[in-house]
Design a protein around this motif. Sequence first.
Motif, PDB file in Angstrom:
ATOM      1  N   ASN A 119      22.031  -7.728  -0.280  1.00  0.00           N
ATOM      2  CA  ASN A 119      23.312  -7.221   0.207  1.00  0.00           C
ATOM      3  C   ASN A 119      23.145  -6.466   1.518  1.00  0.00           C
ATOM      4  O   ASN A 119      23.974  -6.580   2.431  1.00  0.00           O
ATOM      5  N   LEU A 120      22.057  -5.686   1.636  1.00  0.00           N
ATOM      6  CA  LEU A 120      21.778  -4.970   2.884  1.00  0.00           C
ATOM      7  C   LEU A 120      21.538  -5.943   4.029  1.00  0.00           C
ATOM      8  O   LEU A 120      22.015  -5.723   5.153  1.00  0.00           O
ATOM      9  N   ASN A 121      20.825  -7.027   3.753  1.00  0.00           N
ATOM     10  CA  ASN A 121      20.559  -8.036   4.788  1.00  0.00           C
ATOM     11  C   ASN A 121      21.845  -8.600   5.365  1.00  0.00           C
ATOM     12  O   ASN A 121      21.990  -8.746   6.589  1.00  0.00           O
ATOM     13  N   ILE A 122      22.764  -8.944   4.492  1.00  0.00           N
ATOM     14  CA  ILE A 122      24.021  -9.534   4.956  1.00  0.00           C
ATOM     15  C   ILE A 122      24.807  -8.535   5.792  1.00  0.00           C
ATOM     16  O   ILE A 122      25.365  -8.877   6.853  1.00  0.00           O
ATOM     17  N   ILE A 123      24.846  -7.289   5.351  1.00  0.00           N
ATOM     18  CA  ILE A 123      25.561  -6.255   6.110  1.00  0.00           C
ATOM     19  C   ILE A 123      24.951  -6.091   7.501  1.00  0.00           C
ATOM     20  O   ILE A 123      25.659  -6.053   8.518  1.00  0.00           O
ATOM     21  N   LEU A 124      23.617  -6.012   7.565  1.00  0.00           N
ATOM     22  CA  LEU A 124      22.942  -5.849   8.850  1.00  0.00           C
ATOM     23  C   LEU A 124      23.131  -7.073   9.740  1.00  0.00           C
ATOM     24  O   LEU A 124      23.370  -6.937  10.952  1.00  0.00           O
ATOM     25  N   ALA A 125      23.018  -8.273   9.150  1.00  0.00           N
ATOM     26  CA  ALA A 125      23.152  -9.497   9.936  1.00  0.00           C
ATOM     27  C   ALA A 125      24.556  -9.627  10.525  1.00  0.00           C
ATOM     28  O   ALA A 125      24.718  -9.950  11.711  1.00  0.00           O
ATOM     29  N   VAL A 126      25.569  -9.359   9.703  1.00  0.00           N
ATOM     30  CA  VAL A 126      26.955  -9.441  10.191  1.00  0.00           C
ATOM     31  C   VAL A 126      27.211  -8.365  11.246  1.00  0.00           C
ATOM     32  O   VAL A 126      27.856  -8.629  12.273  1.00  0.00           O
ATOM     33  N   ALA A 127      26.677  -7.176  11.034  1.00  0.00           N
ATOM     34  CA  ALA A 127      26.854  -6.087  12.004  1.00  0.00           C
ATOM     35  C   ALA A 127      26.240  -6.448  13.349  1.00  0.00           C
ATOM     36  O   ALA A 127      26.864  -6.263  14.405  1.00  0.00           O
ATOM     37  N   LEU A 128      25.008  -6.988  13.331  1.00  0.00           N
ATOM     38  CA  LEU A 128      24.348  -7.366  14.585  1.00  0.00           C
ATOM     39  C   LEU A 128      25.096  -8.495  15.278  1.00  0.00           C
ATOM     40  O   LEU A 128      25.289  -8.478  16.502  1.00  0.00           O
ATOM     41  N   MET A 129      25.555  -9.464  14.497  1.00  0.00           N
ATOM     42  CA  MET A 129      26.266 -10.607  15.065  1.00  0.00           C
ATOM     43  C   MET A 129      27.589 -10.173  15.688  1.00  0.00           C
ATOM     44  O   MET A 129      27.932 -10.580  16.818  1.00  0.00           O
ATOM     45  N   LEU A 130      28.360  -9.334  14.984  1.00  0.00           N
ATOM     46  CA  LEU A 130      29.639  -8.865  15.531  1.00  0.00           C
ATOM     47  C   LEU A 130      29.432  -7.974  16.749  1.00  0.00           C
ATOM     48  O   LEU A 130      30.199  -8.036  17.721  1.00  0.00           O
TER      49      LEU A 130
ATOM     50  N   SER B  96      18.165  -4.059  19.774  1.00  0.00           N
ATOM     51  CA  SER B  96      16.762  -4.419  19.544  1.00  0.00           C
ATOM     52  C   SER B  96      16.214  -3.736  18.293  1.00  0.00           C
ATOM     53  O   SER B  96      15.547  -4.363  17.467  1.00  0.00           O
ATOM     54  N   VAL B  97      16.509  -2.452  18.144  1.00  0.00           N
ATOM     55  CA  VAL B  97      16.042  -1.718  16.966  1.00  0.00           C
ATOM     56  C   VAL B  97      16.684  -2.280  15.701  1.00  0.00           C
ATOM     57  O   VAL B  97      16.017  -2.469  14.673  1.00  0.00           O
ATOM     58  N   LEU B  98      17.993  -2.576  15.774  1.00  0.00           N
ATOM     59  CA  LEU B  98      18.696  -3.149  14.620  1.00  0.00           C
ATOM     60  C   LEU B  98      18.110  -4.508  14.259  1.00  0.00           C
ATOM     61  O   LEU B  98      17.930  -4.823  13.071  1.00  0.00           O
ATOM     62  N   ALA B  99      17.766  -5.312  15.282  1.00  0.00           N
ATOM     63  CA  ALA B  99      17.195  -6.636  15.032  1.00  0.00           C
ATOM     64  C   ALA B  99      15.827  -6.525  14.358  1.00  0.00           C
ATOM     65  O   ALA B  99      15.527  -7.270  13.421  1.00  0.00           O
ATOM     66  N   ILE B 100      14.985  -5.606  14.830  1.00  0.00           N
ATOM     67  CA  ILE B 100      13.662  -5.421  14.230  1.00  0.00           C
ATOM     68  C   ILE B 100      13.802  -4.987  12.772  1.00  0.00           C
ATOM     69  O   ILE B 100      13.082  -5.472  11.887  1.00  0.00           O
ATOM     70  N   PHE B 101      14.751  -4.106  12.517  1.00  0.00           N
ATOM     71  CA  PHE B 101      14.981  -3.653  11.143  1.00  0.00           C
ATOM     72  C   PHE B 101      15.484  -4.801  10.265  1.00  0.00           C
ATOM     73  O   PHE B 101      15.059  -4.955   9.113  1.00  0.00           O
ATOM     74  N   LEU B 102      16.367  -5.634  10.821  1.00  0.00           N
ATOM     75  CA  LEU B 102      16.899  -6.780  10.077  1.00  0.00           C
ATOM     76  C   LEU B 102      15.790  -7.776   9.752  1.00  0.00           C
ATOM     77  O   LEU B 102      15.706  -8.270   8.615  1.00  0.00           O
ATOM     78  N   ILE B 103      14.937  -8.080  10.726  1.00  0.00           N
ATOM     79  CA  ILE B 103      13.823  -9.002  10.482  1.00  0.00           C
ATOM     80  C   ILE B 103      12.931  -8.447   9.376  1.00  0.00           C
ATOM     81  O   ILE B 103      12.466  -9.180   8.494  1.00  0.00           O
ATOM     82  N   SER B 104      12.708  -7.142   9.413  1.00  0.00           N
ATOM     83  CA  SER B 104      11.849  -6.511   8.410  1.00  0.00           C
ATOM     84  C   SER B 104      12.439  -6.628   7.010  1.00  0.00           C
ATOM     85  O   SER B 104      11.730  -6.938   6.036  1.00  0.00           O
ATOM     86  N   THR B 105      13.745  -6.395   6.879  1.00  0.00           N
ATOM     87  CA  THR B 105      14.372  -6.494   5.553  1.00  0.00           C
ATOM     88  C   THR B 105      14.415  -7.940   5.068  1.00  0.00           C
ATOM     89  O   THR B 105      14.242  -8.213   3.877  1.00  0.00           O
ATOM     90  N   PHE B 106      14.648  -8.886   6.006  1.00  0.00           N
ATOM     91  CA  PHE B 106      14.581 -10.301   5.633  1.00  0.00           C
ATOM     92  C   PHE B 106      13.161 -10.662   5.178  1.00  0.00           C
ATOM     93  O   PHE B 106      12.966 -11.409   4.217  1.00  0.00           O
TER      94      PHE B 106
END
Length: 499
Positions: A253-264, A403-413
Motif C-alpha cells: 500500500n505504501l508503494n502505491i501511495i509513493l508511486a502515485v505521488a511521484l507520478m502526479l 530524487s529523494v522520493l524516487a530513491i525511497f520508492l525504489i527501496s520500498t519496491f
Amino acid sequence: MSKRSNTVFFVSLVISLVFIAVGIIIPDQFYKKATAIQNFLQDKFGWFYLLSATIFLVFVLFLAFSKYGRIKLGDADEKPEYSTITWFAMLFSAGMGIGLVFWGVAEPISHFYAPPAGEASTPEAAQLALRYSFFHWGLHPWAIYTLIGLALAFFKFRRNSPGLISAIFTPILGERAEGPIGKTIDIIAVIATIFGVATSLGLGAVQISGGVSYISNIPNTFMTQLIIIGIVTVLFILSAQTGLNKGIKYLSNLNIILAVALMLFLLFVSQTNFIMDVFVQSIGNYLQYLPGMSLRLSPFKPSQSGWIQGWTVFYWAWWIAWAPFVGTFIARVSKGRTIREFILGVLLVPTIFGALWFSVFGGAALHLELFNQLGLNKVIESKGTEVALFALFDQLPFSSIMSVLAIFLISTFFITSADSATFVLGMQTSGGSLNPSNKVKFIWGIIISASAAILLWSGGLEALQTASIIVAFPFTFVMLLIMVSLYKAIASETVRNKS
C-alpha cells in the motif's frame, strides 16, 4: 517438511549454491558461457518466445469472456480475502515495480535514439518509443502472470490442491505429478524465481546506487551496490518474518501511495497537457498496432533483428522467468475472486497504470529531447542507464525532492519484491504451504541477495539479463502445458457443476 518438500528444497538450494560458487570462482568464464547460451536462445528461439506470449494472452482473454468466467476461485459463497485496492497494490508491487522506476525514462529515450524502425530523434521515433514501451510493459507480460496465477488459484482454492506448480499438472499427468516429473517442474519454478527476482533486485541496487551517486559524492561502484543489497536484505528479511498480512500488505500500500505521488508530482511540474495528449494518443497507437507488434520479427531485414532480440525477446523471457514468483503470489492473495474478475483485474489495471507511468516519465523526457535538445542519451552513455530518471529530475523544479522520493520508492519496491519472493519460495519448497516457516524464508532471502550480488559482480546488468533469458527457456514449455492442463480442469469443473 514432507519428503517431497525436502527434495525440492535441497535440490534447488544445491543448484543455487553451485551457481553462486561458480560466479565467485570464475566470474569471467561464467559470464562468457552464459552470454553464448543467451545469444543462441535469442537467435534461434526468438519466434518461440513471441508466439508463446501471444498464445497466453489470447487464452486468458478467451477464459475471461467465456462461460468459465463465472467460476469462483474458492467456494461459491467465498468472499475476497483482501480489498480490491490492497489486492491491486500487492500484485503490482510484486509484479514490476522496480522495473517501471528503472525503465520509465530510460526505455523511451533508448528507443527514441535507436528505434526499431525509421529515423532516430524524430517525432515519429518518439511515438514509436512510447508505443513499444507500452507494449513491453502491457498486456503480454501481465497475461503471462495471469496464466500461472489463475492456474495456481484454481487448483488451490477450487480443488484444495497444494499451492505448487506441479499440482496444476494433475489433469494431464495424474499421480506422476507427485513423482519425479512433478518435482522437476517445481525445481525449475524455484530456480526461475530465484534468478528472475535476482535480476530485478540487481537493477534496483544499481539504480539506488546511481541515484545516490548522482545527487551526492558517493561513487557508483560495485561496493556501493553491495552495501545497498546488504542493507535492503536485512530490511526485507525482517519484513518477511512478520507475514503476509503485515509487512507485505503495508509495504504494498505504501508503494502505491509513493508511486502515485511521484507520478502526479512530475505530471504537474512538467508539461501536463503534452503528457496527457501523449497518453491518449499512445494508448490508441498501442491498441492499433498490438497484433503486428505481438508477432514482429525481421526475417527480411536482419539488421533489425538485434533490436527485437535485445528488447522484446529479452522482456518476454524476463516476464516468463518472473512468472512462477508473481503468479504464485497473485494466486495466494486472490481467493474469492471469479475467473473473469481475476483475469480482467490482473490484466487491465496494471497495464493502464504502466501506460500512464510511461506517458508521464517517458513523455516528460521526450518533450525535453524534442523541444529543448537536452541530450539525455549522452548522460546515459556516460553515467549509465540507472541515472536517466535523476537526469530528468535535474531539468525540472523540485528536483532534489523528486530524487529523494524516487530513491525511497525504489527501496520500498526492492524490499516488497524480495519480501514477496521469499514468501513464494517458501511456499514452493514447503509443499505449497500458505504460511511457510520463517527459517525457510530466511534461507531463500539470503540466496536471492547473494545471486543478485554475484550476477552484478560477474557481468553487471548484462549478466542479469543473460540469466533471465536462460532460465526462462525451459519454463516456457512448462507454461504451455499449464495452459492445456488448466483448460482441461476448468472444462471438467463446468461439467460437474451442471450434473
